[in-house]
Design a protein around this motif. Structure first.
Motif, PDB file in Angstrom:
ATOM      1  N   GLY A  22      11.115 -12.479  20.620  1.00  0.00           N
ATOM      2  CA  GLY A  22       9.693 -12.287  20.276  1.00  0.00           C
ATOM      3  C   GLY A  22       8.940 -11.531  21.370  1.00  0.00           C
ATOM      4  O   GLY A  22       7.751 -11.773  21.584  1.00  0.00           O
ATOM      5  N   LEU A  23       9.633 -10.596  22.036  1.00  0.00           N
ATOM      6  CA  LEU A  23       9.004  -9.918  23.178  1.00  0.00           C
ATOM      7  C   LEU A  23       8.610  -8.464  22.882  1.00  0.00           C
ATOM      8  O   LEU A  23       8.343  -7.698  23.820  1.00  0.00           O
ATOM      9  N   ARG A  24       8.577  -8.104  21.596  1.00  0.00           N
ATOM     10  CA  ARG A  24       8.059  -6.769  21.236  1.00  0.00           C
ATOM     11  C   ARG A  24       6.671  -6.611  21.829  1.00  0.00           C
ATOM     12  O   ARG A  24       5.874  -7.544  21.765  1.00  0.00           O
ATOM     13  N   GLY A  25       6.393  -5.446  22.392  1.00  0.00           N
ATOM     14  CA  GLY A  25       5.054  -5.236  22.959  1.00  0.00           C
ATOM     15  C   GLY A  25       4.998  -5.634  24.424  1.00  0.00           C
ATOM     16  O   GLY A  25       4.089  -5.233  25.142  1.00  0.00           O
ATOM     17  N   LYS A  26       5.963  -6.452  24.884  1.00  0.00           N
ATOM     18  CA  LYS A  26       5.955  -6.822  26.305  1.00  0.00           C
ATOM     19  C   LYS A  26       7.098  -6.136  27.065  1.00  0.00           C
ATOM     20  O   LYS A  26       6.928  -5.706  28.209  1.00  0.00           O
ATOM     21  N   VAL A  27       8.256  -6.019  26.425  1.00  0.00           N
ATOM     22  CA  VAL A  27       9.435  -5.455  27.107  1.00  0.00           C
ATOM     23  C   VAL A  27       9.813  -4.146  26.422  1.00  0.00           C
ATOM     24  O   VAL A  27       9.986  -4.111  25.202  1.00  0.00           O
ATOM     25  N   ARG A  28       9.964  -3.088  27.225  1.00  0.00           N
ATOM     26  CA  ARG A  28      10.349  -1.792  26.658  1.00  0.00           C
ATOM     27  C   ARG A  28      11.792  -1.462  27.031  1.00  0.00           C
ATOM     28  O   ARG A  28      12.241  -1.813  28.143  1.00  0.00           O
ATOM     29  N   VAL A  29      12.478  -0.782  26.136  1.00  0.00           N
ATOM     30  CA  VAL A  29      13.886  -0.448  26.374  1.00  0.00           C
ATOM     31  C   VAL A  29      14.017   1.058  26.610  1.00  0.00           C
ATOM     32  O   VAL A  29      13.509   1.869  25.826  1.00  0.00           O
ATOM     33  N   TYR A  30      14.717   1.407  27.693  1.00  0.00           N
ATOM     34  CA  TYR A  30      15.019   2.797  28.070  1.00  0.00           C
ATOM     35  C   TYR A  30      16.535   2.937  28.064  1.00  0.00           C
ATOM     36  O   TYR A  30      17.229   2.050  28.583  1.00  0.00           O
ATOM     37  N   SER A  31      17.031   4.055  27.536  1.00  0.00           N
ATOM     38  CA  SER A  31      18.490   4.113  27.372  1.00  0.00           C
ATOM     39  C   SER A  31      19.031   5.511  27.630  1.00  0.00           C
ATOM     40  O   SER A  31      18.309   6.451  27.936  1.00  0.00           O
ATOM     41  N   VAL A  32      20.357   5.597  27.412  1.00  0.00           N
ATOM     42  CA  VAL A  32      21.080   6.866  27.417  1.00  0.00           C
ATOM     43  C   VAL A  32      21.766   6.970  26.053  1.00  0.00           C
ATOM     44  O   VAL A  32      22.152   5.946  25.488  1.00  0.00           O
ATOM     45  N   ASP A  33      21.910   8.210  25.568  1.00  0.00           N
ATOM     46  CA  ASP A  33      22.589   8.552  24.295  1.00  0.00           C
ATOM     47  C   ASP A  33      21.622   8.518  23.110  1.00  0.00           C
ATOM     48  O   ASP A  33      20.623   7.790  23.131  1.00  0.00           O
ATOM     49  N   VAL A  34      22.025   9.283  22.111  1.00  0.00           N
ATOM     50  CA  VAL A  34      21.272   9.240  20.851  1.00  0.00           C
ATOM     51  C   VAL A  34      22.240   9.482  19.702  1.00  0.00           C
ATOM     52  O   VAL A  34      23.207  10.232  19.823  1.00  0.00           O
ATOM     53  N   ALA A  35      21.995   8.803  18.592  1.00  0.00           N
ATOM     54  CA  ALA A  35      22.798   8.963  17.367  1.00  0.00           C
ATOM     55  C   ALA A  35      21.879   8.597  16.207  1.00  0.00           C
ATOM     56  O   ALA A  35      20.770   8.089  16.427  1.00  0.00           O
ATOM     57  N   ASP A  36      22.342   8.828  14.981  1.00  0.00           N
ATOM     58  CA  ASP A  36      21.484   8.552  13.812  1.00  0.00           C
ATOM     59  C   ASP A  36      20.960   7.118  13.824  1.00  0.00           C
ATOM     60  O   ASP A  36      19.775   6.882  13.584  1.00  0.00           O
ATOM     61  N   ARG A  37      21.854   6.166  14.099  1.00  0.00           N
ATOM     62  CA  ARG A  37      21.430   4.755  14.099  1.00  0.00           C
ATOM     63  C   ARG A  37      20.325   4.525  15.126  1.00  0.00           C
ATOM     64  O   ARG A  37      19.361   3.790  14.884  1.00  0.00           O
ATOM     65  N   ASP A  38      20.458   5.160  16.312  1.00  0.00           N
ATOM     66  CA  ASP A  38      19.471   4.963  17.379  1.00  0.00           C
ATOM     67  C   ASP A  38      18.109   5.508  16.951  1.00  0.00           C
ATOM     68  O   ASP A  38      17.067   4.901  17.227  1.00  0.00           O
ATOM     69  N   ILE A  39      18.142   6.661  16.298  1.00  0.00           N
ATOM     70  CA  ILE A  39      16.881   7.268  15.845  1.00  0.00           C
ATOM     71  C   ILE A  39      16.179   6.331  14.862  1.00  0.00           C
ATOM     72  O   ILE A  39      14.973   6.091  14.961  1.00  0.00           O
ATOM     73  N   ARG A  40      16.971   5.765  13.944  1.00  0.00           N
ATOM     74  CA  ARG A  40      16.359   4.823  12.972  1.00  0.00           C
ATOM     75  C   ARG A  40      15.736   3.640  13.706  1.00  0.00           C
ATOM     76  O   ARG A  40      14.606   3.250  13.436  1.00  0.00           O
ATOM     77  N   ARG A  41      16.458   3.085  14.668  1.00  0.00           N
ATOM     78  CA  ARG A  41      15.978   1.936  15.438  1.00  0.00           C
ATOM     79  C   ARG A  41      14.709   2.261  16.218  1.00  0.00           C
ATOM     80  O   ARG A  41      13.752   1.498  16.264  1.00  0.00           O
ATOM     81  N   MET A  42      14.713   3.435  16.881  1.00  0.00           N
ATOM     82  CA  MET A  42      13.571   3.813  17.712  1.00  0.00           C
ATOM     83  C   MET A  42      12.322   4.026  16.865  1.00  0.00           C
ATOM     84  O   MET A  42      11.204   3.792  17.327  1.00  0.00           O
ATOM     85  N   ARG A  43      12.526   4.475  15.613  1.00  0.00           N
ATOM     86  CA  ARG A  43      11.380   4.774  14.739  1.00  0.00           C
ATOM     87  C   ARG A  43      10.797   3.552  14.055  1.00  0.00           C
ATOM     88  O   ARG A  43       9.725   3.624  13.454  1.00  0.00           O
ATOM     89  N   GLU A  44      11.510   2.419  14.122  1.00  0.00           N
ATOM     90  CA  GLU A  44      10.995   1.223  13.437  1.00  0.00           C
ATOM     91  C   GLU A  44       9.598   0.883  13.969  1.00  0.00           C
ATOM     92  O   GLU A  44       9.352   1.026  15.178  1.00  0.00           O
ATOM     93  N   PRO A  45       8.692   0.392  13.095  1.00  0.00           N
ATOM     94  CA  PRO A  45       7.337   0.068  13.582  1.00  0.00           C
ATOM     95  C   PRO A  45       7.400  -0.931  14.733  1.00  0.00           C
ATOM     96  O   PRO A  45       8.104  -1.939  14.646  1.00  0.00           O
ATOM     97  N   GLY A  46       6.732  -0.615  15.823  1.00  0.00           N
ATOM     98  CA  GLY A  46       6.682  -1.516  16.979  1.00  0.00           C
ATOM     99  C   GLY A  46       7.978  -1.623  17.751  1.00  0.00           C
ATOM    100  O   GLY A  46       8.155  -2.548  18.558  1.00  0.00           O
TER     101      GLY A  46
END
Ligand code: SR1
Length: 329
Positions: free
Chosen positions: A220-244
């Motif tokens: 339940g830490l959306r809005g408090k903890v941000r994730v920074y990563s390496v790599d990109v793929a279709d699944r990652d793009i979908r995940r990153m675009r999810e609201p919030g």
């Protein structure tokens, strides 16, 4: 004058055989790498065979030997540990087999190494983390032991912690590369409970980021903890675009371009052409903002928006282009 196509390409004989000897194959990014390698092999008329250690670096030297015994004239070896692999690589080189490394520090003058410029990848993502947090964050760092690209990215993180003393590593997790997303999810979950002050997660592989995102959401830490990563793929793009979505940025090349470049390097060696020792792909920063604002929903649209992620200009001898044309590609 027409460009002559060297042996073993373009003649009437059997197709040249190249083996993809895989140390790690888990996840969307490395699946896209495989597809890129297969496409390039198909374009060049190469028979591509795959050997897979499934995340077990101890299995890789025997697979290198087995691939050579199986008739491969060239190998592309990924995610090996240089010191454990070197003697197997030297054995097959002595048999006349050509070798290309991806994400493996073989350090041999006859072995070109394909790399995503991992110091730069680390620098790009850590710069974004430092900018977003004004240089002050409590960070969980997720990596794995024994992989050259991750070790290089980690050096950049060390440099950024030196540059910004307010970037504090509250936990360093070495997750299991053979079960990466699930293991990262479990272990990031524990670390979040142990360190409620956490404000950012630096995940050095997108599989780890996927696990980290699930852990943040579960806690339940959306809005408090941000994730920074390496790599990109279709699944990652979908995940990153999810609201919030907590996954705000990633530094990446396109795995498809890596697979294609690695196979071209193997082909060039087979044709006796010189290949540079270090073949570096240029990473780009991909932010959640960019994906949402430009309506980017997948890799093909991302490459259109950031064309330097597309086909690499490296290892394109004139005969290779002529071969592709002669094969109607
Ligand atoms: C286990 S190493 C994982 C990395 O290999 C590929 O180079 C990808 O960039 C991934 O981050």
């Amino acid at each position: 004058t027409p460009c002559p196509i060297p042996r073993p390409f373009g003649g009437a004989g059997p197709r040249p055989r190249v083996a993809l000897v895989r140390g790690v194959s888990e996840g969307s990014f490395l699946e896209r790498y495989r597809r890129g390698a297969e496409e390039m092999a198909d374009d060049l008329g190469i028979e591509l065979v795959t050997w897979d250690a499934r995340g077990d670096p101890g299995a890789l030297p025997d697979l290198v030997r087995a691939a050579a015994r199986g008739g491969a004239q060239a190998l592309v070896v990924d995610h090996g540990q240089g010191e454990r692999l070197r003697s197997a690589v030297e054995e097959v080189l002595a048999q006349g087999v050509r070798v290309v490394a991806f994400d493996t520090a073989i350090d041999h003058p006859e072995v070109p190494e394909v790399e995503q410029d991992d110091f730069l990848i680390g620098h790009v993502i850590c710069t974004r983390l430092a900018q977003d947090t004004a240089g002050r964050a409590a960070v969980i760092h997720v990596t794995a032991d024994g992989f050259a690209p991750l070790a290089r990215r980690e050096r950049a993180w060390e440099a950024h912690r030196w540059r910004h003393p307010g970037l504090r590593e509250v936990a360093r997790i070495e997750a299991n590369a053979a079960n990466a997303a699930a293991d990262a999810e479990a272990r990031v979950g524990q670390a979040l409970r142990a360190h409620p002050e956490t404000t950012a997660i630096l995940a050095l592989w997108d599989e780890f980021a996927e696990g980290a995102v699930r852990a943040v959401e579960r806690a339940g830490l959306r809005g408090k903890v941000r994730v920074y990563s390496v790599d990109v793929a279709d699944r990652d793009i979908r995940r990153m675009r999810e609201p919030g979505s907590p996954w705000v940025a990633t530094a990446a090349t396109d795995a498809r371009a890596i697979g294609r470049l690695a196979v071209r390097a193997a082909a060039a060696l087979l044709a006796g052409a010189p290949v540079e020792r270090h073949l570096l792909l240029e990473p780009r920063l991909v932010t959640r903002e960019l994906l949402v604002e430009q309506g980017i929903t997948g890799m093909e649209a991302l490459v259109q928006a950031l064309p330097s992620l597309g086909e690499s200009r490296l290892v394109w001898p004139a005969w290779m282009e002529a071969l592709l044309i002669s094969r109607g590609r």
